[in-house]
Design an enzyme around this catalytic site. Structure first.
Site, PDB file in Angstrom:
ATOM      1  N   PHE A   1       0.841  -1.051   0.101  1.00  0.00           N
ATOM      2  CA  PHE A   1      -0.042   0.139   0.086  1.00  0.00           C
ATOM      3  C   PHE A   1       1.005   1.258   0.004  1.00  0.00           C
ATOM      4  O   PHE A   1       2.074   1.120   0.294  1.00  0.00           O
ATOM      5  CB  PHE A   1      -0.971   0.070   1.342  1.00  0.00           C
ATOM      6  CG  PHE A   1      -0.250   0.103   2.527  1.00  0.00           C
ATOM      7  CD1 PHE A   1       0.014   1.249   3.314  1.00  0.00           C
ATOM      8  CD2 PHE A   1       0.224  -0.911   3.202  1.00  0.00           C
ATOM      9  CE1 PHE A   1       0.352   1.778   4.325  1.00  0.00           C
ATOM     10  CE2 PHE A   1       0.784  -0.904   4.389  1.00  0.00           C
ATOM     11  CZ  PHE A   1       0.699   0.377   5.071  1.00  0.00           C
ATOM     12  N   CYS A   2       0.368   2.391  -0.465  1.00  0.00           N
ATOM     13  CA  CYS A   2       0.879   3.463  -0.594  1.00  0.00           C
ATOM     14  C   CYS A   2      -0.221   4.713  -0.194  1.00  0.00           C
ATOM     15  O   CYS A   2      -1.211   4.386  -0.179  1.00  0.00           O
ATOM     16  CB  CYS A   2       1.948   3.774  -1.737  1.00  0.00           C
ATOM     17  SG  CYS A   2       0.886   3.604  -3.214  1.00  0.00           S
ATOM     18  N   THR A   3       0.271   5.922  -0.636  1.00  0.00           N
ATOM     19  CA  THR A   3      -0.794   6.957  -0.652  1.00  0.00           C
ATOM     20  C   THR A   3      -1.876   6.658  -1.649  1.00  0.00           C
ATOM     21  O   THR A   3      -3.191   6.838  -1.016  1.00  0.00           O
ATOM     22  CB  THR A   3      -0.195   8.407  -0.865  1.00  0.00           C
ATOM     23  OG1 THR A   3       0.926   8.546  -0.159  1.00  0.00           O
ATOM     24  CG2 THR A   3      -1.092   9.427  -0.580  1.00  0.00           C
TER      25      THR A   3
ATOM     26  N   ILE B   1      -4.025   4.268   0.383  1.00  0.00           N
ATOM     27  CA  ILE B   1      -4.613   4.909   1.487  1.00  0.00           C
ATOM     28  C   ILE B   1      -5.899   5.854   1.370  1.00  0.00           C
ATOM     29  O   ILE B   1      -6.768   5.554   2.187  1.00  0.00           O
ATOM     30  CB  ILE B   1      -3.721   5.381   2.532  1.00  0.00           C
ATOM     31  CG1 ILE B   1      -2.645   4.251   2.718  1.00  0.00           C
ATOM     32  CG2 ILE B   1      -4.193   5.939   3.827  1.00  0.00           C
ATOM     33  CD1 ILE B   1      -1.208   5.200   3.397  1.00  0.00           C
TER      34      ILE B   1
END
Length: 278
Positions: A181-183, A210
């Site tokens: 996951f990341c932004t 996210i």
């Protein structure tokens, strides 16, 4: 709130970079938008803010092009314009990894959407009964502001370090379901594809990152806030400004508590850099 903020990306082959750059500049200027658009042979990455009509108008024009149809968009709102200017840049990659064999415009990474990930985390297993391992692909300063509970968080200074990190991961992770996951999804998509190349049979990216998770299911299983690359600095799971600022001098990210320090002088110093000042 007056300003619609959107982030979006799509991995797709683009050959007419210069002409697309010119038209995007003109369209965004006419709509009085600000933000950053990155173009590369592998795709497009957008961060834009402006009036709702202006933002949706540019998106409507862009997505009439078949290459960008179905462009997935994350939305939030703000009282102020979070960008200083409008930039449209051409780069080698829309997110730098320096792994030419990873070509997400040819094949997308396996994805898990926010509601499904929440369900997996609620039940402690994926739907096939495998243990879940969450892998944060963001830089260390972003992780410090907030992340999923029990997530693995390598101390990345830049995303280009990710392949070296994978080589050092516990081999037992290959027996689990790994969710990167990341932004907003762009880094974790490349990360998932790279891990699949390295023999991870059950690896997914969090679709939309996210921000889409916050938008669809809130902050369940997430601790803290999420760094964003504009003047809002960080958003809460409710997608409102969390009250963080960046130090003008050293660019350190300061929480509301850190801003109460006597070492924090707006535009001058913060606890991280005050000792180095002349």
């Amino acid at each position: 709130m007056a300003f619609l903020n959107i982030s979006a990306y799509k991995f797709v082959a683009i050959e007419t970079l210069e002409s697309l750059q010119t038209e995007l500049r003109q369209r965004c200027a006419a709509a009085k938008l600000k933000g950053t658009i990155l173009l590369a042979p592998e795709g497009i990455n957008l961060f834009l803010a402006g009036t709702e009509a202006g933002v949706r108008g540019v998106l409507a024009w862009l997505t009439t092009n078949s290459r960008f149809a179905g462009l997935p968009v994350k939305e939030s709102w703000s009282d102020d314009q979070p960008f200083n200017r409008m930039l449209v840049k051409i780069k080698r990659e829309i997110i730098t990894m320096r792994q030419p064999m990873i070509r997400p415009m040819d094949q997308r990474a396996p994805q898990v959407d926010a509601p499904t990930l929440k369900r997996w985390l609620d039940q402690g297993r994926d739907d096939d009964g495998r243990e879940i391992a969450l892998l944060d692909t963001r830089n260390v300063f972003e992780v410090e502001i907030g992340s999923f509970e029990n997530a693995l968080a390598p101390s990345l200074k830049s995303f280009g370090e990710f392949p070296k990190v994978v080589a050092k991961l516990d081999p037992l992770l290959k027996e689990k379901t790994v969710v990167t996951f990341c932004t907003g999804g762009i880094r974790c998509e490349k990360a998932a594809l790279y891990m699949a190349e390295q023999g991870y049979a059950h690896v997914y990216q969090l679709d939309g990152g996210i921000l889409k998770y916050f938008e669809e299911v809130g902050g369940a299983h997430y601790h803290g806030n999420c760094f964003v690359f504009d003047r809002r600095v960080a958003l809460t799971p409710a997608l409102i400004t969390a009250g963080y600022v960046e130090c003008f001098n050293c660019r350190a990210v300061l929480s509301p508590t850190a801003q109460k320090s006597t070492s924090y002088i707006k535009g001058v110093s913060c606890p991280d850099c005050v000792a180095a000042l002349p």
